[in-house]
Scaffold this active site. Structure first.
Site, PDB file in Angstrom:
ATOM      1  N   LYS A 212      -5.365  41.640  21.918  1.00 21.98           N
ATOM      2  CA  LYS A 212      -4.607  41.787  23.168  1.00 21.98           C
ATOM      3  C   LYS A 212      -3.203  42.304  22.921  1.00 21.98           C
ATOM      4  O   LYS A 212      -2.739  43.218  23.578  1.00 21.98           O
ATOM      5  CB  LYS A 212      -4.412  40.436  23.877  1.00 21.98           C
ATOM      6  CG  LYS A 212      -5.606  39.798  24.465  1.00 21.98           C
ATOM      7  CD  LYS A 212      -5.215  38.564  25.275  1.00 21.98           C
ATOM      8  CE  LYS A 212      -4.372  37.549  24.525  1.00 21.98           C
ATOM      9  NZ  LYS A 212      -5.084  36.747  23.518  1.00 21.98           N
TER      10      LYS A 212
ATOM     11  N   ARG B  12      -3.898  32.479  31.970  1.00 20.27           N
ATOM     12  CA  ARG B  12      -4.859  31.912  31.034  1.00 20.27           C
ATOM     13  C   ARG B  12      -5.613  30.739  31.638  1.00 20.27           C
ATOM     14  O   ARG B  12      -6.500  30.192  30.990  1.00 20.27           O
ATOM     15  CB  ARG B  12      -4.085  31.408  29.824  1.00 20.27           C
ATOM     16  CG  ARG B  12      -4.556  32.006  28.507  1.00 20.27           C
ATOM     17  CD  ARG B  12      -3.668  31.452  27.490  1.00 20.27           C
ATOM     18  NE  ARG B  12      -3.913  31.659  26.135  1.00 20.27           N
ATOM     19  CZ  ARG B  12      -3.350  32.611  25.394  1.00 20.27           C
ATOM     20  NH1 ARG B  12      -2.621  33.543  25.940  1.00 20.27           N
ATOM     21  NH2 ARG B  12      -3.533  32.605  24.114  1.00 20.27           N
TER      22      ARG B  12
ATOM     23  N   ARG C  33      -4.790  37.846   9.395  1.00 20.60           N
ATOM     24  CA  ARG C  33      -3.473  37.978  10.018  1.00 20.60           C
ATOM     25  C   ARG C  33      -2.557  36.826   9.610  1.00 20.60           C
ATOM     26  O   ARG C  33      -1.359  37.001   9.436  1.00 20.60           O
ATOM     27  CB  ARG C  33      -3.636  37.988  11.544  1.00 20.60           C
ATOM     28  CG  ARG C  33      -2.344  38.075  12.299  1.00 20.60           C
ATOM     29  CD  ARG C  33      -2.596  38.241  13.787  1.00 20.60           C
ATOM     30  NE  ARG C  33      -2.870  36.968  14.444  1.00 20.60           N
ATOM     31  CZ  ARG C  33      -3.143  36.847  15.750  1.00 20.60           C
ATOM     32  NH1 ARG C  33      -3.215  37.894  16.514  1.00 20.60           N
ATOM     33  NH2 ARG C  33      -3.358  35.664  16.279  1.00 20.60           N
TER      34      ARG C  33
ATOM     35  N   ARG D 261       1.931  33.095  11.189  1.00 24.15           N
ATOM     36  CA  ARG D 261       1.978  32.313  12.427  1.00 24.15           C
ATOM     37  C   ARG D 261       1.493  30.903  12.156  1.00 24.15           C
ATOM     38  O   ARG D 261       0.432  30.711  11.577  1.00 24.15           O
ATOM     39  CB  ARG D 261       1.107  32.975  13.493  1.00 24.15           C
ATOM     40  CG  ARG D 261       1.908  33.850  14.431  1.00 24.15           C
ATOM     41  CD  ARG D 261       1.025  34.563  15.410  1.00 24.15           C
ATOM     42  NE  ARG D 261       0.258  33.658  16.262  1.00 24.15           N
ATOM     43  CZ  ARG D 261      -0.362  34.063  17.368  1.00 24.15           C
ATOM     44  NH1 ARG D 261      -0.292  35.317  17.752  1.00 24.15           N
ATOM     45  NH2 ARG D 261      -1.040  33.212  18.089  1.00 24.15           N
TER      46      ARG D 261
ATOM     47  N   ARG E 237      -8.432  27.021  19.420  1.00 23.12           N
ATOM     48  CA  ARG E 237      -8.015  28.055  20.387  1.00 23.12           C
ATOM     49  C   ARG E 237      -9.230  28.774  20.971  1.00 23.12           C
ATOM     50  O   ARG E 237      -9.242  29.142  22.143  1.00 23.12           O
ATOM     51  CB  ARG E 237      -7.060  29.046  19.722  1.00 23.12           C
ATOM     52  CG  ARG E 237      -5.630  28.503  19.657  1.00 23.12           C
ATOM     53  CD  ARG E 237      -4.843  29.088  18.510  1.00 23.12           C
ATOM     54  NE  ARG E 237      -4.563  30.501  18.660  1.00 23.12           N
ATOM     55  CZ  ARG E 237      -4.264  31.296  17.632  1.00 23.12           C
ATOM     56  NH1 ARG E 237      -4.231  30.820  16.393  1.00 23.12           N
ATOM     57  NH2 ARG E 237      -3.972  32.551  17.848  1.00 23.12           N
TER      58      ARG E 237
END
Ligand code: ADP
Length: 191
Positions: free
Chosen positions: A13, A88, A127, A133, A144
């Site tokens: 996204k 969301r 990632r 992160r 998630r």
């Protein structure tokens, strides 16, 4: 032009909406980025949000809605908005519809990035080592995904019913996916 990007964690996204914003010259509004900024600034909102984000849970609707409401008042968003990671939940989608109705600018399209969960988990772990992160660890990622299925997937029906949903196959290289997005947007834009 008002566009919403919906997709499971790791579906691209952020990457794709940033590319599309360059292409269409529409300002980008990512609630994930805003919340990470608030967290980095160590504001009271950021500290509160971090408690949820670091566990892979959604930040409560009132907090997110206040943040987005404030942001949308910035003059640059008069030209349009590319929403990334927002709405969301159904409550966020309804609140967004109401505030856009007040502005007299309804949504133009909702792009749903579709991808295989196993592939996404692999991408995100890669990632994690690149971006660092704090919510990209195996346990949080699984959570998630679950949160997406339970709280965000119902939005797809909401927008499908309104005739606004455009599914995009998000498997493949970022370039391939972006070509599909550009084609979908072109079909939607009046000539
Ligand atoms: P991803 O979709 O890859 O998980 P995001 O950057 O969109 O990444 O979101 C990261 C985290 O920020 C989410 O797991 C959630 O805790 C929080 N968040 C972002 N947007 C919202 C939102 N609209 N409502 C509630 N929480 C949000």
């Amino acid at each position: 032009m008002l566009i919403v990007f919906i997709g499971p964690p790791g579906s691209g996204k952020g990457t794709q909406s940033k590319r599309l914003l360059e292409h269409l010259q529409i300002p980008h509004l990512s609630t994930g980025d805003l919340l990470r900024e608030a967290k980095a600034a160590n504001s009271s909102l950021g500290r509160l949000a971090a408690q949820y984000m670091d566990q892979g849970r959604l930040v409560p609707d009132p907090l997110v809605l206040a943040l987005v409401g404030e942001k949308l008042r910035e003059p640059k968003f008069k030209r349009g908005v590319m929403f990334d990671g927002f709405p969301r939940t159904l409550q966020q989608a309804r609140a967004l519809d109401e505030s856009l109705a007040q502005r007299g600018t309804p949504l133009d399209m909702v792009l749903e990035l579709r991808a295989d969960e196993n592939e996404l988990t692999t991408r995100m772990l890669r990632r994690a080592s690149q971006e660092g992160r704090t919510d990209d660890n195996p346990q949080t990622i699984a959570h998630r995904m679950e949160v997406y299925r339970q709280q965000t997937a119902p939005l797809l029906d909401y927008y499908r019913f309104k005739g606004m949903l455009t599914p995009i196959d998000a498997m493949g290289s970022p370039d391939e996916v972006f070509e599909r997005i550009k084609a979908a947007v072109a079909r939607r834009q009046p000539a």
